[in-house]
Structures are given as structure tokens and as C-alpha cells.
Scaffold this active site. Structure first.
Site, PDB file in Angstrom:
ATOM      1  N   GLY A  52      70.235  25.313  85.573  1.00  0.00           N
ATOM      2  CA  GLY A  52      70.210  24.165  86.482  1.00  0.00           C
ATOM      3  C   GLY A  52      70.052  24.521  87.941  1.00  0.00           C
ATOM      4  CD  GLN A 130      73.427  21.597  86.941  1.00  0.00           C
ATOM      5  OE1 GLN A 130      74.034  20.701  86.372  1.00  0.00           O
ATOM      6  NE2 GLN A 130      72.205  21.403  87.401  1.00  0.00           N
ATOM      7  CG  HIS A 267      69.415  19.041  90.107  1.00  0.00           C
ATOM      8  ND1 HIS A 267      68.710  19.632  89.085  1.00  0.00           N
ATOM      9  CD2 HIS A 267      70.281  19.978  90.566  1.00  0.00           C
ATOM     10  CE1 HIS A 267      69.139  20.871  88.929  1.00  0.00           C
ATOM     11  NE2 HIS A 267      70.082  21.114  89.811  1.00  0.00           N
ATOM     12  CG  LEU A 274      56.533  26.502  92.961  1.00  0.00           C
ATOM     13  CD1 LEU A 274      57.233  27.488  93.889  1.00  0.00           C
ATOM     14  CD2 LEU A 274      55.711  27.255  91.909  1.00  0.00           C
ATOM     15  CB  CYS A 410      77.009  17.491  65.586  1.00  0.00           C
ATOM     16  SG  CYS A 410      78.715  17.407  65.081  1.00  0.00           S
TER      17      CYS A 410
END
Length: 556
Positions: A52, A130, A267, A274, A410
Site C-alpha cells: 500500500g 496502512q 491514495h 506514477l 473466508c
């Protein structure tokens, strides 16, 4: 000298049942911190960057070493305090208190912006955590695969009658989060074309089986997609290119994908995106000399990309924001209708949140994949009437390569989390599993986040920006006896746009653990049901009543 950079470091968490710390309650956070920096898990482990953009596991290498040192000596009635990746205190608490309490990246709201944070970061006074990077429960790209899969399945149901065959998704970003899109898309039946400017990331996803093929031109990538759609067998393609260039080029050519989204690190315009026409090396140099120019150029390119997404939407593509705040960045750069396509949570995921359903994950501290396979079987045994979940577990075993310590995710909710955890704890107790299990989740969950451009976008009562909820969630998980609890700011969508909390708990086979997991893994998803019931969602109100939640303001 940057104290955050050390290319000599190669961190591998211990495996097996032998302790390095005084108990599993301190061994677990140590192993999970180390696992966040495993070379097959972290994006740039030599810089402590997990995923992130600049999401780190510790503030610098000195802090990392000290955290490990303290965890090895920490007693079972002590709590380590971690402030933005720095161990700042050890306090006497009690056996059922968390062993670690973490606060990362939090700023007083008036100063909660990237400019102020980046100054603090340069001075060594802060760390961007993050979501699961600084809270030590990142499990590699698998951590977001099922959520992405569930989203794409919902897209297929809403837009294509449940049939994804012959359809394709255009997206950007193959980092730690974005890398999930390619595998999740093909699992759901779509082909996927993902643009990525960093070739090492494409190669990483190829190595870990998240991407099927690599292309270096748009024509080559489109040929791969067309061949796959003609054959009926979905394919994922990592295209070495700038997303803004490719999205705009497809508009120019009149080629409309079936689904359009994006998961670049938009973010963080300084470190995560880039600009068009720039090389990676040029951007790295410019970040040292002219941060404002980098941000301006990045946001201008985001505006191009979002405008292309809007154009593709107008041409018929199902278009969604996947939670990286790119719409906000484009809006600030003049694309005034940037929010004309929805975020994925209000469009596809919120009904699950209303029942406390979200990204439940667990990790085998033993390092033995068999422990995960045994827990997979236990989940099927305890939830026998959910073929969708069984299908997910089967696909996960077949197609998801473990990164670092074996793990599984899950999506389950209030009705199931605590009883699954207690079953896992019993498996540790009776020796079915070779070492304890840790259970955690993403901060992207039903009751643990306030993020008006993502998880809490378009709440029906207008409470999108109310951040009392993740604070209450963290407080309740602390009071309930979680092993470590974290409270972060800015994850997913960047500084000023989110607050969120994380929780991890150890199943070590003891009776004390059974009681703790029963409390924590009931209360944690219950706060999500509470939050959505309070906002007026009927699904959440009904769930609260069915499960007997005591919500004083909920009318009979």
C-alpha cells in the site's frame, strides 16, 4: 543514512511449536510481525514496507529490533504500547488484557493530511501503518482475494445475469492489494487485464500464481484477452504500462471492457502513483527534490484515468471504485463528476456488512500447511449448508499459493466467527493442529472503519464520516480480551479520509483462550451489526434481533 533501509535484512518467522517468547500470547505477535516482512509477503521488506505505498510494519529497523526484544521478555500480565511503529512503553495490566496495543498514523483532524504527515515521517516521528501492515496481520495478497472475488461475483450477478464467461475486467495496480484482482477475477469467471508500471510486481504476481501472463504492449494484452474469451477459459494478464495511458487509449480506440475498476495506490499521490510519461527512477529522484511537483503530476494523471473510467462507463462498462480514493484525487484536480461511478461497498458489499460478514482470516503459527487444510475441513463441517463458501475454500486450496506462514481467509459473520474460533482452539487443545492459530481480519470490516469514500460511503442515514464506531470497536475488543488491538488513520484511502481498527486473537488451546475468543469474536462482528442497525438498515436490524443483541435504541 535512512534508518528504514537495510538491504541485508531477510526476515523469516520461526516455524514449529518451540517458543522464542514466554508464551504463545507474545510469540504470536512476534511471528506475525516477522511474517509481515517475509520476502514472499512484503512489497519492499528491506524498507519495512509491507504494502500500500509506504505501509510499514515498524517505524525503522531500530524500532523493529526493539519490538522483537521486548516481545521476547514480555510477561503475560504486561502490555506493550506501540506508537506509529515505535515501542514506547510496557505496562502492568492483567492476563486477559491485550499483550500489544498499537496506534498508527493518527493525527488531530485539522492536521490530518499528507503534507503534514510526510513532514513527520521525514523527521522519524510517524509511520504509515496502512491497515494490516502496521497491525501485523497481513497475509499477502490472499488477504483481499475473497473480498475481491465476492465483489466480482456480485458484479456478474447484477450486470451479466450471473455469467462472467466471455467477459473481461480492466484495472490498474498489481501491488499487495491490487494483485488480488487478477486471481479473484479469473476465479469469478472473468478475464482480467491489469496495468502495472513496475515490472517486478508483475513478475512477483506471476511467481505467486496471481497472474497468468505478462504483456508489454496493449495489442499483445488484448490479443491474450480475446483468445481467452474465445476459448471460454479466463486469463489474467499483467500489462507493463501506465493505467492512465491504457484507459485513455481504450477510449480512443472505442474498445469497451465489460467491467472497469482500479487499485493503484492512488491514495498516496506522492509515493503510490506514477505520473504519465515518467520513469520509476525519475519519480524516485523527484520525490527527493520536489514533492509538490510529483503530487501535482500524479493527480493530473489520475484525472486522466478517472475521466477515461467515466467515458468507459458511458460506453456501457460496469464501472466501480475499488477503494483507493482515486475519485477524490481526480475531483480535486477538476473532474467534478468523478463520483458518478459508485464505490464497491455501497454497490455490492454492504448487505454482507449488515450481518457482520467480512474478512475473517487465520494463520498457522506452526508454518505447516496441513494445519490450514484441517481448519478448512472444520469450516465446511461447521457450516455445511453454504456451497458458495465451500466452493471458495476449494478454489483457495487449489489456486492460492501461501505467502509466508500458511493462512486462510473466508468471509463469515456474526453467526459463525466465534464458534469457528472456539473449534480451532479445541483443535489446538486436542493436538489436531501442531501449534496455535491466530485469528484476525482486515480493518475493512463491518464495524471497524469510518471511510466516507469507501466502507462507509453513502450510508443511508448520512453518517459516512462519523468515526466513533471504529473507536468503540477498538475499545470493546480491548475490553473483551483480544491479544493485540490497533487503531489507525488513513489506511486504504489516505490521510484525512479514514479511521479504522484491527484485532487479532490467539487460539492456544487453553480454557482462557476459549473464553477470550468467545467474547472477542462475538463482540467484534456484533459492532458491525450495531453500526448498520443504528444507521437504519433493515438487514442489520433483523440480524440484531435474531442474534439477541442488546441495542437499547433499536425499537421492537
Amino acid at each position: 543514512m535512512d534508518k528504514r533501509h537495510d538491504p541485508s535484512r531477510r526476515i523469516i518467522a520461526p516455524h514449529g511449536s518451540q517458543l522464542s517468547c514466554k508464551s504463545w500470547l507474545t510469540e504470536a505477535p512476534m511471528r506475525m510481525l516477522m511474517n509481515n516482512l517475509h520476502p514472499d509477503v512484503a512489497e519492499r521488506p528491506e524498507d519495512l514496507v509491507v504494502y500500500g505505498g509506504i505501509g510499514r510494519a515498524a517505524r525503522d529497523w531500530d524500532c523493529y529490533d526493539k519490538i522483537i526484544e521486548v516481545l521476547k521478555r514480555l510477561e503475560d500480565d504486561e502490555t506493550l504500547m506501540v506508537q506509529s511503529g515505535k515501542p514506547v512503553g510496557v505496562f502492568r495490566t492483567h492476563a486477559d488484557a491485550p499483550r500489544v496495543l498499537i496506534a498508527n498514523s493518527n493525527l488531530v483532524p485539522h492536521w490530518a493530511n499528507w503534507e503534514h504527515f510526510n513532514e513527520l515521517d521525514k523527521q522519524g516521528l510517524a509511520m504509515y501503518g496502512q491497515m494490516t501492515a502496521g497491525s501485523w496481520i497481513y497475509i499477502g495478497t490472499q488477504g483481499i482475494v475473497q473480498g475481491t472475488y465476492e465483489t466480482f461475483v456480485a458484479v456478474a450477478k447484477q450486470h451479466f445475469g450471473g455469467v462472467a464467461a466471455g467477459k473481461w475486467i480492466l484495472t490498474g495496480g498489481l501491488g499487495g492489494m491490487g494483485g488480488a484482482q487478477t486471481l479473484a477475477g479469473t476465479m469469478a469467471g472473468f478475464s482480467v487485464l491489469a496495468c502495472e508500471v513496475d515490472e517486478t510486481r508483475i513478475d512477483f504476481r506471476l511467481r505467486t500464481r496471481y497472474v497468468d501472463k505478462k504483456a508489454t504492449s496493449l495489442d499483445e494484452a488484448l490479443a491474450m484477452i480475446n483468445d481467452a474469451n474465445a476459448s471460454g477459459k479466463p486469463v489474467s494478464v499483467g500489462l507493463l504500462a501506465n493505467a492512465a495511458d491504457i484507459f485513455a487509449e481504450l477510449v480512443k480506440r472505442g474498445i469497451t471492457p465489460d467491467v472497469v475498476t482500479d487499485q493503484t495506490s492512488a491514495h498516496d499521490p506522492l509515493n503510490g502513483y506514477l505520473p504519465q510519461g515518467w520513469t520509476m527512477a525519475q519519480a524516485a529522484d523527484m520525490r527527493k527534490t520536489d514533492e509538490a511537483a510529483v503530487v501535482k503530476a500524479a493527480k493530473a494523471s489520475m484525472a486522466v484515468q478517472v475521466q477515461a473510467m467515466l467515458d468507459l462507463q458511458a460506453a456501457g462498462a460496469a464501472t466501480l471504485d475499488y477503494g483507493n480514493n482515486i475519485r477524490q484525487m481526480a475531483f480535486e484536480t477538476g473532474v467534478k463528476n468523478a463520483f458518478d461511478f459508485p464505490g464497491f461497498v455501497p454497490a455490492y458489499i454492504r448487505p454482507l456488512f449488515c450481518e457482520g460478514i467480512g474478512p475473517f482470516r487465520w494463520v498457522a503459527l506452526s508454518g505447516d500447511p496441513e494445519d490450514i487444510y484441517k481448519t478448512d475441513a472444520k469450516v465446511k463441517e461447521l457450516i455445511p449448508d453454504n456451497p458458495h463458501l465451500h466452493n471458495w475454500l476449494d478454489m483457495a486450496r487449489e489456486r492460492i499459493a501461501f505467502q509466508g506462514l500458511p493462512a486462510r481467509i473466508c468471509w463469515v459473520g456474526l453467526k459463525d466467527r466465534a464458534r469457528l474460533a472456539q473449534a480451532f482452539n479445541e483443535m489446538v487443545k486436542n493436538g489436531e493442529l501442531s501449534a496455535p492459530i491466530v485469528i484476525g481480519r482486515d480493518h475493512l470490516d463491518s464495524g471497524s472503519v469510518a471511510s466516507p469514500n469507501r466502507e462507509t460511503e453513502s450510508m443511508m442515514d448520512g453518517s459516512d464520516a462519523v468515526s466513533d464506531w471504529p473507536l468503540l470497536n477498538a475499545l470493546l475488543n480491548t475490553a473483551s480480551g483480544a491479544t493485540w488491538v490497533s487503531l489507525h488513520h488513513g489506511g486504504g484511502v489516505g490521510m484525512g479520509f479514514s479511521q479504522h481498527s484491527g484485532v487479532v486473537i490467539v487460539c492456544d488451546g487453553t480454557e482462557a483462550a476459549a473464553k477470550r475468543v468467545g467474547r472477542v469474536l462475538w463482540n467484534d462482528p456484533a459492532t458491525g451489526v450495531m453500526r448498520h442497525a443504528d444507521a437504519g438498515y433493515e438487514i442489520a436490524k433483523n440480524c440484531a434481533k435474531e442474534q439477541g443483541l442488546d441495542l437499547p435504541m433499536l425499537k421492537d
